[in-house]
Write an enzyme that holds these catalytic residues in place. Structure first.
Site, mmCIF file in Angstrom:
data_model
loop_
_atom_site.group_PDB
_atom_site.id
_atom_site.type_symbol
_atom_site.label_atom_id
_atom_site.label_comp_id
_atom_site.label_asym_id
_atom_site.label_seq_id
_atom_site.Cartn_x
_atom_site.Cartn_y
_atom_site.Cartn_z
ATOM 1 N N CYS A 1 0.579 -1.449 -0.157
ATOM 2 C CA CYS A 1 -0.008 0.101 -0.169
ATOM 3 C C CYS A 1 0.911 1.405 0.243
ATOM 4 C CB CYS A 1 -0.950 0.037 1.154
ATOM 5 S SG CYS A 1 -1.917 1.392 1.319
ATOM 6 N N CYS B 1 0.815 4.848 6.876
ATOM 7 C CA CYS B 1 -0.008 4.724 8.185
ATOM 8 C C CYS B 1 1.103 4.153 9.162
ATOM 9 C CB CYS B 1 -1.353 3.991 8.099
ATOM 10 S SG CYS B 1 -2.299 4.587 6.803
ATOM 11 N N CYS C 1 0.501 0.371 10.323
ATOM 12 C CA CYS C 1 0.027 -0.634 9.445
ATOM 13 C C CYS C 1 1.279 -1.503 8.742
ATOM 14 C CB CYS C 1 -0.523 -0.216 8.368
ATOM 15 S SG CYS C 1 -1.557 -1.378 7.330
ATOM 16 N N CYS D 1 -16.383 -9.034 6.461
ATOM 17 C CA CYS D 1 -15.841 -7.868 6.117
ATOM 18 C C CYS D 1 -14.498 -7.926 5.144
ATOM 19 C CB CYS D 1 -15.270 -7.090 7.299
ATOM 20 S SG CYS D 1 -16.907 -6.848 8.722
ATOM 21 N N CYS E 1 -19.280 -5.904 4.519
ATOM 22 C CA CYS E 1 -18.756 -4.590 4.584
ATOM 23 C C CYS E 1 -17.299 -4.653 3.712
ATOM 24 C CB CYS E 1 -18.548 -4.809 5.962
ATOM 25 S SG CYS E 1 -17.438 -3.210 6.559
ATOM 26 N N CYS F 1 -19.216 2.521 8.977
ATOM 27 C CA CYS F 1 -18.293 2.089 9.880
ATOM 28 C C CYS F 1 -17.137 2.928 10.297
ATOM 29 C CB CYS F 1 -17.975 0.609 9.376
ATOM 30 S SG CYS F 1 -16.884 -0.340 10.692
HETATM 31 N N1 SAM Z 1 -6.589 0.499 3.254
HETATM 32 C C1 SAM Z 1 -7.755 0.747 3.955
HETATM 33 C C2 SAM Z 1 -8.031 1.834 4.856
HETATM 34 O O1 SAM Z 1 -6.858 2.198 5.468
HETATM 35 O O2 SAM Z 1 -8.910 2.261 4.913
HETATM 36 C C3 SAM Z 1 -8.457 -0.530 4.567
HETATM 37 C C4 SAM Z 1 -7.507 -1.265 5.394
HETATM 38 S S1 SAM Z 1 -7.069 -0.841 6.898
HETATM 39 C C5 SAM Z 1 -5.637 -1.922 7.141
HETATM 40 C C6 SAM Z 1 -8.193 -0.620 8.042
HETATM 41 C C7 SAM Z 1 -7.985 -0.443 9.267
HETATM 42 O O3 SAM Z 1 -7.088 -1.202 10.206
HETATM 43 C C8 SAM Z 1 -7.050 0.923 9.598
HETATM 44 O O4 SAM Z 1 -7.680 2.032 9.403
HETATM 45 C C9 SAM Z 1 -6.723 0.639 10.845
HETATM 46 O O5 SAM Z 1 -7.603 1.428 11.873
HETATM 47 C C10 SAM Z 1 -6.738 -0.697 11.311
HETATM 48 N N2 SAM Z 1 -5.415 -1.194 11.701
HETATM 49 C C11 SAM Z 1 -4.490 -1.261 10.759
HETATM 50 N N3 SAM Z 1 -3.216 -1.679 11.278
HETATM 51 C C12 SAM Z 1 -3.715 -2.043 12.602
HETATM 52 C C13 SAM Z 1 -2.918 -2.566 13.687
HETATM 53 N N4 SAM Z 1 -1.524 -2.929 13.528
HETATM 54 N N5 SAM Z 1 -3.394 -2.458 14.875
HETATM 55 C C14 SAM Z 1 -4.610 -2.059 15.003
HETATM 56 N N6 SAM Z 1 -5.335 -1.535 13.980
HETATM 57 C C15 SAM Z 1 -5.070 -1.619 12.733
HETATM 58 FE FE1 SF4 Z 2 -2.806 1.165 3.419
HETATM 59 FE FE2 SF4 Z 2 -2.670 0.120 5.838
HETATM 60 FE FE3 SF4 Z 2 -3.039 2.569 5.637
HETATM 61 FE FE4 SF4 Z 2 -5.077 0.937 4.808
HETATM 62 S S1 SF4 Z 2 -3.990 1.367 7.065
HETATM 63 S S2 SF4 Z 2 -4.033 2.780 3.797
HETATM 64 S S3 SF4 Z 2 -3.557 -0.713 4.186
HETATM 65 S S4 SF4 Z 2 -1.053 1.751 5.031
#
Ligand code: SAM
Ligand code: SF4
Ligand code: DTB
Length: 338
Positions: free
Chosen positions: A54, A58, A61, A98, A129, A189
């Site tokens: 990606c 973030c 992530c 989801c 979802c 959500c």
């Molecule tokens: N890429 C899309 C987005 O960011 O909206 C969808 C997937 S993203 C992984 C979905 C959510 O997972 C993120 O917004 C975050 O809140 C949560 N998330 C991701 N990594 C995480 C982690 N290590 N611990 C807790 N929550 C996490």
């Molecule tokens: Fe990409 Fe992870 Fe951020 Fe979702 S949370 S936008 S998968 S880097």
């Protein structure tokens, strides 16, 4: 019935966080019982339909290109494979499927496959979802027409902290997509993550942002950071163990979400694997009424069906029976747009 308010002030939310714990729990339980069936927990299953690679940064992530987490990037899964996985989740008792993709935004070229997936999972009688990153208004309408029940798009933290966690997009862009989803008539959500080294004031700002949206999200996932090695925040937590969120503070966050957004489903999301049953029990008492089941979240491990079944039985909690989801339809879309 507690009044549904979208005019919460930060001071009022901070005052809830400051309550003596038993008073906070009493208020949360009272609100919960007025709006939700007691003892019921919604079971949802997650599937990563496009993992890793990606372009967003973030800090929490494992799927960001900026993370050195060892997560392998994949292409979008075949529709048939996704439907097989949904069928297994349904057999295991899950009521919502989801699906997450590690995208910054949905591309039009992927829309036909996504629409086919939504239609296929809906036809199995499960709620759908999706979380696919940012959407245009037109894409949100197309997902609504396909019958998508919920769209997950988290605000993650307070507006003040946002740029310290993510630099490749702004919270305003996040709020814009939430607005497109709402106007398309898809259930919203949206939640975030606690335990990222944020302050109490950030947790107040996070809940305040959600609780003052024009309409509360139907689902509010509260994730506890899963610290992944090779991510900025996972490594920060490994180096400063004191930054780990205190269990009682986590429960307080759930309780404040419940009190300020009485009708929403509050989902105790990521991070349960490292949470004691006692802490999870407090979260359910504080008003959490939804969890992710199965042994995997998107890339991280989850508690697993057997462990969860044993915990729910021990606590005398039962799986919620799916209500007919509010299908996105034109009339709802038009009302929301007015
Ligand atoms: N890429 C899309 C987005 O960011 O909206 C969808 C997937 S993203 C992984 C979905 C959510 O997972 C993120 O917004 C975050 O809140 C949560 N998330 C991701 N990594 C995480 C982690 N290590 N611990 C807790 N929550 C996490
Ligand atoms: Fe990409 Fe992870 Fe951020 Fe979702 S949370 S936008 S998968 S880097
Ligand atoms: C949400 O708020 N939590 C889920 C879901 N929405 C998509 C994702 C949790 C991801 C946890 C880390 C991982 O599995 O990589």
């Amino acid at each position: 019935m507690a009044e549904i308010r979208t005019d919460w002030t930060r001071d009022q939310i901070a005052a809830l966080f400051d309550l003596p714990f038993d008073e906070l729990m009493f208020q949360a339980m009272t609100v919960h019982r007025a709006h939700h069936a007691v003892g019921e927990v919604q079971l949802c299953t997650l599937l990563s339909i496009k993992t890793g690679g990606c372009p967003e940064d973030c800090g929490y992530c494992s799927q960001s290109v900026k993370a050195d987490s060892g997560v392998k990037a994949t292409k979008l899964m075949d529709v048939r494979e996704v439907l097989q996985s949904a069928a297994r989740a349904k057999d295991a008792g899950s009521q919502r499927f989801c699906m997450g993709a590690a995208w910054r935004n949905l591309k039009d070229r992927d829309m036909p496959a996504i629409v086919e997936i939504v239609k296929g999972v809906s036809a199995m009688g499960m709620e759908t979802c999706m979380t696919l990153g940012m959407l245009t208004p037109k894409q949100a309408d197309m997902l609504a027409d396909a019958g998508l029940d919920y769209y997950n798009h988290n605000i993650d933290t307070s507006p003040e902290r946002y740029a310290e966690v993510i630099t490749t997009r702004t919270m305003d862009e996040r709020l814009e997509t939430l607005d497109h989803v709402r106007k398309a008539g898809i259930n919203v959500c949206s939640g975030g993550i606690v335990g990222m080294g944020e302050t109490r004031a950030d947790r107040v700002g996070f809940i305040h942002t959600l609780a003052t949206l024009p309409q509360h999200p139907e689902s509010v996932p509260v994730n506890a950071l899963v610290p992944v090695k090779g991510t900025v925040l996972g490594d920060m937590l490994a180096d400063t163990p004191l930054a780990k969120i205190d269990d009682i503070e986590f429960v307080r966050t759930i309780a404040v979400a419940r009190i300020t957004m009485p009708m929403s489903m509050v989902r105790l999301s990521a991070g349960r694997e490292s949470m004691s049953e006692a802490t999870q029990a407090l979260c359910f008492m504080a008003g959490a009424n939804s969890i992710f089941t199965g042994d995997k979240l998107l890339t991280a491990a989850n508690a697993g069906d057997d462990k969860d079944a044993a915990m729910l039985a021990k606590l005398g909690l039962r799986a919620m029976v799916a209500e007919e989801p509010m299908r996105a339809c034109k009339s709802v879309r038009m009302e929301a747009a007015e």
